[in-house]
Design a protein around this motif. Structure first.
Motif, PDB file in Angstrom:
ATOM      1  N   ASP A 104       0.827  -1.218   0.000  1.00 58.40           N
ATOM      2  CA  ASP A 104       0.000   0.000   0.000  1.00 58.40           C
ATOM      3  C   ASP A 104       0.859   1.264   0.000  1.00 58.40           C
ATOM      4  N   LEU A 105       1.890   1.274  -0.835  1.00 54.67           N
ATOM      5  CA  LEU A 105       2.795   2.422  -0.876  1.00 54.67           C
ATOM      6  C   LEU A 105       2.138   3.619  -1.563  1.00 54.67           C
ATOM      7  N   VAL A 106       2.185   4.759  -0.902  1.00 49.50           N
ATOM      8  CA  VAL A 106       1.805   6.045  -1.485  1.00 49.50           C
ATOM      9  C   VAL A 106       3.061   6.902  -1.415  1.00 49.50           C
ATOM     10  N   VAL A 107       3.657   7.177  -2.561  1.00 51.38           N
ATOM     11  CA  VAL A 107       4.977   7.794  -2.620  1.00 51.38           C
ATOM     12  C   VAL A 107       5.054   9.056  -1.755  1.00 51.38           C
ATOM     13  N   ALA A 108       6.099   9.067  -0.904  1.00 50.16           N
ATOM     14  CA  ALA A 108       6.392  10.209  -0.020  1.00 50.16           C
ATOM     15  C   ALA A 108       5.297  10.480   1.011  1.00 50.16           C
TER      16      ALA A 108
END
Length: 209
Positions: free
Chosen positions: A67-71
């Motif tokens: 569930d990566l959301v950049v930054a």
């Protein structure tokens, strides 16, 4: 066991995010890490030496990010096993802008079993807080080196990581401050100095024949 808190770094979010996904950086800042390698885009495998009270040993494990959301955020899951038990956990890591830098918020649930769990809940929680503190301080040093490299257009020179002995001493100090009441600390320090003096006396006698 709940591990949660917040730490503010003097660095932009993009730089903090990059450091948090760099296995070479993580290997240097995660206390006790012996090795860490990236086996896929968001999966890491490694070995870590852990000591909680009188129990110590090496844990082999994996770290998976989803569930990566950049930054901004990701979900992490850690599975580790060793001869003295297991240490598993999962939770959320979030980044947000803060005055002068970036705020990192972490909220993790951890499960510990085997001999390492026998030291007691209070010591486990105190050790977890101390190890987390050392890791965040190490990441702050790495980010400072990265900022300086960007400003000077030079290669990053990683800061010297503390030795295992230095790390253990720092964690022990943090645990002692957490567990020992303020009014009893002078007595504890005095007892420690007396013990060191006794050890030194015995060593001198042994060397003197």
């Amino acid at each position: 066991m709940k591990i949660q808190g917040e730490h503010t770094f003097d660095a932009p979010r993009e730089l903090v995010w990059r450091a948090m996904l760099d296995p070479s950086v993580l290997a240097r800042v995660l206390p006790g890490t012996e090795r860490l390698e990236q086996v896929s885009d968001n999966e890491f495998r490694g070995a870590m030496n852990v000591q909680v009270g009188p129990v110590k040993g090496q844990f082999q494990g994996t770290l998976v990010l989803t569930d990566l959301v950049v930054a901004e955020s990701y979900h992490m899951k850690l599975d580790g096993n060793g001869p003295n038990g297991f240490m598993n956990g999962e939770g959320e890591i979030r980044l947000a802008d803060a005055p002068g830098g970036t705020a990192l918020r972490y909220d993790l649930d951890a499960q510990v079993g085997g001999r390492v769990a026998g030291v007691g809940q209070r010591l486990l929680e105190s050790s977890a807080r101390a190890i987390t503190k050392q890791g965040l301080e190490g990441l702050a040093r790495e980010l400072q080196a990265m900022k300086e490299a960007v400003a000077s257009a030079a290669p990053v020179v990683p800061p010297a990581a503390p030795t295992q002995a230095e790390f253990a001493a720092r964690v022990a100090g943090d645990v002692a401050r957490d567990l020992v009441p303020v009014e009893r600390r002078p007595w504890v320090i005095g007892a420690g100095l007396a013990l060191l003096a006794l050890i030194a006396f015995l060593l001198v006698r042994a060397c003197g024949g």
